[in-house]
Scaffold this motif. Structure first.
Motif, PDB file in Angstrom:
ATOM      1  N   ILE A  66       0.986  -1.174   0.088  1.00  0.00           N
ATOM      2  CA  ILE A  66       0.000   0.013   0.062  1.00  0.00           C
ATOM      3  C   ILE A  66       1.065   1.574  -0.057  1.00  0.00           C
ATOM      4  O   ILE A  66       0.268   2.298  -0.471  1.00  0.00           O
ATOM      5  CB  ILE A  66      -1.159  -0.085   1.054  1.00  0.00           C
ATOM      6  N   ARG A  67       2.051   1.160   0.728  1.00  0.00           N
ATOM      7  CA  ARG A  67       2.967   2.226   0.550  1.00  0.00           C
ATOM      8  C   ARG A  67       3.233   2.700  -1.126  1.00  0.00           C
ATOM      9  O   ARG A  67       3.799   3.836  -0.987  1.00  0.00           O
ATOM     10  CB  ARG A  67       4.213   1.885   1.108  1.00  0.00           C
ATOM     11  N   ASP A  68       3.253   1.887  -1.773  1.00  0.00           N
ATOM     12  CA  ASP A  68       3.581   2.010  -3.299  1.00  0.00           C
ATOM     13  C   ASP A  68       2.159   2.629  -4.088  1.00  0.00           C
ATOM     14  O   ASP A  68       2.225   2.329  -5.418  1.00  0.00           O
ATOM     15  CB  ASP A  68       4.221   1.067  -4.149  1.00  0.00           C
ATOM     16  N   LYS A  69       1.359   3.129  -3.282  1.00  0.00           N
ATOM     17  CA  LYS A  69       0.025   3.416  -4.296  1.00  0.00           C
ATOM     18  C   LYS A  69       0.230   4.231  -5.449  1.00  0.00           C
ATOM     19  O   LYS A  69      -0.629   4.503  -6.147  1.00  0.00           O
ATOM     20  CB  LYS A  69      -1.227   3.562  -3.213  1.00  0.00           C
ATOM     21  N   LYS A  70       1.012   5.371  -5.031  1.00  0.00           N
ATOM     22  CA  LYS A  70       1.237   6.499  -6.207  1.00  0.00           C
ATOM     23  C   LYS A  70       1.701   5.935  -7.388  1.00  0.00           C
ATOM     24  O   LYS A  70       1.328   6.444  -8.296  1.00  0.00           O
ATOM     25  CB  LYS A  70       2.332   7.477  -5.430  1.00  0.00           C
ATOM     26  N   ALA A  71       2.778   4.886  -7.107  1.00  0.00           N
ATOM     27  CA  ALA A  71       2.886   4.242  -8.875  1.00  0.00           C
ATOM     28  C   ALA A  71       1.723   3.566  -9.464  1.00  0.00           C
ATOM     29  O   ALA A  71       1.608   3.734 -10.614  1.00  0.00           O
ATOM     30  CB  ALA A  71       4.072   3.231  -8.322  1.00  0.00           C
ATOM     31  N   LEU A  72       0.840   2.783  -8.582  1.00  0.00           N
ATOM     32  CA  LEU A  72      -0.101   2.083  -9.260  1.00  0.00           C
ATOM     33  C   LEU A  72      -1.107   3.205  -9.617  1.00  0.00           C
ATOM     34  O   LEU A  72      -1.604   3.054 -10.665  1.00  0.00           O
ATOM     35  CB  LEU A  72      -0.826   1.189  -8.144  1.00  0.00           C
ATOM     36  N   PHE A  73      -1.380   4.566  -8.987  1.00  0.00           N
ATOM     37  CA  PHE A  73      -2.336   5.423  -9.638  1.00  0.00           C
ATOM     38  C   PHE A  73      -1.644   6.017 -10.790  1.00  0.00           C
ATOM     39  O   PHE A  73      -2.411   6.406 -11.682  1.00  0.00           O
ATOM     40  CB  PHE A  73      -2.549   6.307  -8.348  1.00  0.00           C
ATOM     41  N   ASP A  74      -0.341   6.037 -10.924  1.00  0.00           N
ATOM     42  CA  ASP A  74       0.269   6.719 -11.948  1.00  0.00           C
ATOM     43  C   ASP A  74      -0.098   5.699 -13.333  1.00  0.00           C
ATOM     44  O   ASP A  74      -0.194   6.215 -14.313  1.00  0.00           O
ATOM     45  CB  ASP A  74       1.746   6.936 -11.931  1.00  0.00           C
ATOM     46  N   ILE A  75       0.267   4.392 -13.092  1.00  0.00           N
ATOM     47  CA  ILE A  75      -0.059   3.595 -13.978  1.00  0.00           C
ATOM     48  C   ILE A  75      -1.492   3.431 -14.532  1.00  0.00           C
ATOM     49  O   ILE A  75      -1.808   3.569 -15.661  1.00  0.00           O
ATOM     50  CB  ILE A  75       0.602   2.089 -13.535  1.00  0.00           C
ATOM     51  N   ARG A  76      -2.247   3.719 -13.431  1.00  0.00           N
ATOM     52  CA  ARG A  76      -3.671   3.645 -13.759  1.00  0.00           C
ATOM     53  C   ARG A  76      -4.136   4.901 -14.578  1.00  0.00           C
ATOM     54  O   ARG A  76      -4.935   4.849 -15.730  1.00  0.00           O
ATOM     55  CB  ARG A  76      -4.741   3.536 -12.744  1.00  0.00           C
ATOM     56  N   HIS A  77      -3.506   5.826 -14.315  1.00  0.00           N
ATOM     57  CA  HIS A  77      -3.821   7.190 -15.096  1.00  0.00           C
ATOM     58  C   HIS A  77      -3.233   7.105 -16.360  1.00  0.00           C
ATOM     59  O   HIS A  77      -3.627   7.779 -17.690  1.00  0.00           O
ATOM     60  CB  HIS A  77      -2.795   8.207 -14.414  1.00  0.00           C
ATOM     61  N   GLN A  78      -2.146   6.329 -16.763  1.00  0.00           N
ATOM     62  CA  GLN A  78      -1.724   6.374 -18.113  1.00  0.00           C
ATOM     63  C   GLN A  78      -2.414   5.157 -19.013  1.00  0.00           C
ATOM     64  O   GLN A  78      -2.502   5.391 -19.932  1.00  0.00           O
ATOM     65  CB  GLN A  78      -0.209   5.640 -17.949  1.00  0.00           C
ATOM     66  N   PHE A  79      -2.684   4.106 -18.270  1.00  0.00           N
ATOM     67  CA  PHE A  79      -3.184   3.086 -19.205  1.00  0.00           C
ATOM     68  C   PHE A  79      -4.949   2.666 -18.697  1.00  0.00           C
ATOM     69  O   PHE A  79      -5.359   1.736 -19.476  1.00  0.00           O
ATOM     70  CB  PHE A  79      -2.486   1.707 -19.147  1.00  0.00           C
ATOM     71  N   GLY A  80      -5.364   2.982 -17.723  1.00  0.00           N
ATOM     72  CA  GLY A  80      -6.649   2.665 -17.245  1.00  0.00           C
ATOM     73  C   GLY A  80      -6.489   1.379 -16.595  1.00  0.00           C
ATOM     74  O   GLY A  80      -5.495   1.246 -16.020  1.00  0.00           O
ATOM     75  N   GLY A  81      -7.762   0.915 -16.232  1.00  0.00           N
ATOM     76  CA  GLY A  81      -7.827  -0.408 -15.383  1.00  0.00           C
ATOM     77  C   GLY A  81      -8.388   0.019 -13.972  1.00  0.00           C
ATOM     78  O   GLY A  81      -8.910   1.133 -13.818  1.00  0.00           O
ATOM     79  N   SER A  82      -8.128  -0.777 -12.960  1.00  0.00           N
ATOM     80  CA  SER A  82      -8.873  -0.760 -11.600  1.00  0.00           C
ATOM     81  C   SER A  82      -7.849  -0.927 -10.496  1.00  0.00           C
ATOM     82  O   SER A  82      -7.003  -1.589 -10.997  1.00  0.00           O
ATOM     83  CB  SER A  82     -10.262  -1.440 -11.543  1.00  0.00           C
TER      84      SER A  82
END
Length: 105
Positions: free
Chosen positions: A27-43
């Motif tokens: 959960i500490r790496d959530k910013k990276a996952l949100f950046d990926i979601r912003h770039q490619f979509g997904g959930s």
């Protein structure tokens, strides 16, 4: 992006022909996952009592964009095999990474 997939990601092709990428991170790496979601979509979903996040993408447009972004950069042999199955499905020519030399990174 390719390094994240090499480490904690997994490409999957179901029997019904649905392509999916799953990344599970702390959960500490959530910013990276949100950046990926912003770039490619997904959930993104919280799992494991709130200590981890799971990112999934399975829509065709996002998977094709993602494959184009990481094609030729994946180095993990098992992830490379998984990616090649998706490349065959979407008629994308898989590019293998260049060999590492002493002067890389």
């Amino acid at each position: 992006m390719a390094g994240v997939i090499d480490g904690v990601g997994a490409f999957n092709l179901t029997k019904k022909g649905i392509a999916r990428l799953t990344i599970i991170m702390n959960i500490r790496d959530k910013k990276a996952l949100f950046d990926i979601r912003h770039q490619f979509g997904g959930s993104i979903h919280i799992i494991a009592n709130g200590y981890a996040l799971k990112y999934q993408i399975s829509h065709k447009k996002g998977i094709i964009a993602l494959l184009g972004a990481v094609n030729g950069l994946i180095r993990n042999p098992s992830k490379l095999l998984q990616m090649n199955k998706l490349c065959v499905k979407y008629n994308i020519v898989p590019v293998y990474p260049k060999p590492l030399t002493y002067y890389n990174g």
